[in-house]
Design an enzyme around this catalytic site. Sequence first.
Site, PDB file in Angstrom:
ATOM      1  N   ILE A   1       2.391  -1.307   8.515  1.00  0.00           N
ATOM      2  CA  ILE A   1       3.826  -1.573   8.598  1.00  0.00           C
ATOM      3  C   ILE A   1       4.059  -1.780  10.093  1.00  0.00           C
ATOM      4  O   ILE A   1       4.094  -0.818  10.859  1.00  0.00           O
ATOM      5  CB  ILE A   1       4.673  -0.420   8.018  1.00  0.00           C
ATOM      6  CG1 ILE A   1       4.352  -0.240   6.534  1.00  0.00           C
ATOM      7  CG2 ILE A   1       6.166  -0.704   8.224  1.00  0.00           C
ATOM      8  CD1 ILE A   1       5.084   0.910   5.868  1.00  0.00           C
ATOM      9  N   PRO A   2       4.149  -3.038  10.522  1.00  0.00           N
ATOM     10  CA  PRO A   2       3.977  -3.374  11.943  1.00  0.00           C
ATOM     11  C   PRO A   2       5.184  -3.102  12.835  1.00  0.00           C
ATOM     12  O   PRO A   2       5.792  -4.022  13.391  1.00  0.00           O
ATOM     13  CB  PRO A   2       3.642  -4.862  11.891  1.00  0.00           C
ATOM     14  CG  PRO A   2       4.367  -5.357  10.683  1.00  0.00           C
ATOM     15  CD  PRO A   2       4.288  -4.226   9.684  1.00  0.00           C
ATOM     16  N   CYS A   3       5.505  -1.845  13.017  1.00  0.00           N
ATOM     17  CA  CYS A   3       6.622  -1.478  13.893  1.00  0.00           C
ATOM     18  C   CYS A   3       6.338  -1.852  15.345  1.00  0.00           C
ATOM     19  O   CYS A   3       7.274  -1.987  16.137  1.00  0.00           O
ATOM     20  CB  CYS A   3       6.953   0.001  13.750  1.00  0.00           C
ATOM     21  SG  CYS A   3       5.579   1.103  14.090  1.00  0.00           S
ATOM     22  N   HIS A   4       5.079  -2.055  15.690  1.00  0.00           N
ATOM     23  CA  HIS A   4       4.734  -2.472  17.053  1.00  0.00           C
ATOM     24  C   HIS A   4       5.223  -3.887  17.354  1.00  0.00           C
ATOM     25  O   HIS A   4       5.294  -4.290  18.503  1.00  0.00           O
ATOM     26  CB  HIS A   4       3.222  -2.369  17.290  1.00  0.00           C
ATOM     27  CG  HIS A   4       2.399  -3.266  16.424  1.00  0.00           C
ATOM     28  ND1 HIS A   4       2.067  -2.933  15.120  1.00  0.00           N
ATOM     29  CD2 HIS A   4       1.859  -4.492  16.652  1.00  0.00           C
ATOM     30  CE1 HIS A   4       1.347  -3.911  14.600  1.00  0.00           C
ATOM     31  NE2 HIS A   4       1.210  -4.872  15.514  1.00  0.00           N
TER      32      HIS A   4
END
Length: 166
Positions: A124-127
Amino acid sequence: METVFRDYIETPLGLMVVEATPRGVSKIRFLEEGEEILDDLPNPHTMDAIEWIDNYFQGNSKLGFDFAIDLSGTTFQKQVWKELCKVKYGTVATYLDISERIGNPKAIRAVGAANGQNPIALAIPCHRVIGSDGTLTGYAGGLGRKKWLLQHEGYIKYGQEQLSLF
């Protein structure tokens, strides 16, 4: 009490832990220096996630994750996390973008808080979420890791950064 399955993977950014329930992966995160390493207790979900993480760092996982997840969070958090999954490899979105996409443009701070509570790093690419002014903003794994991940995905070009740390 439900069994928590656990496995670890060494990455270019340090050791990561993957935790899962019998239903799917519930956490992926970087371990911090000095943090206790618990006994491995892998299951098929942790093994699938470890394989995906390994492929990601080798540059072979440019699409979304393909393992089962078991998220715990509020309805709002899950809505934000679902939207984060739509931010493609090598691209970024702002907190405002995410708040608008979920139909709540005034919820920028709440989106930021949900982003910071994301339990499944990388997948889950919060970056991939940045400030509206184009700066790198908070990341639970640290801004250095965030920058590295965006470089790895080709968003920040080595020596020709499109973003600044401050």
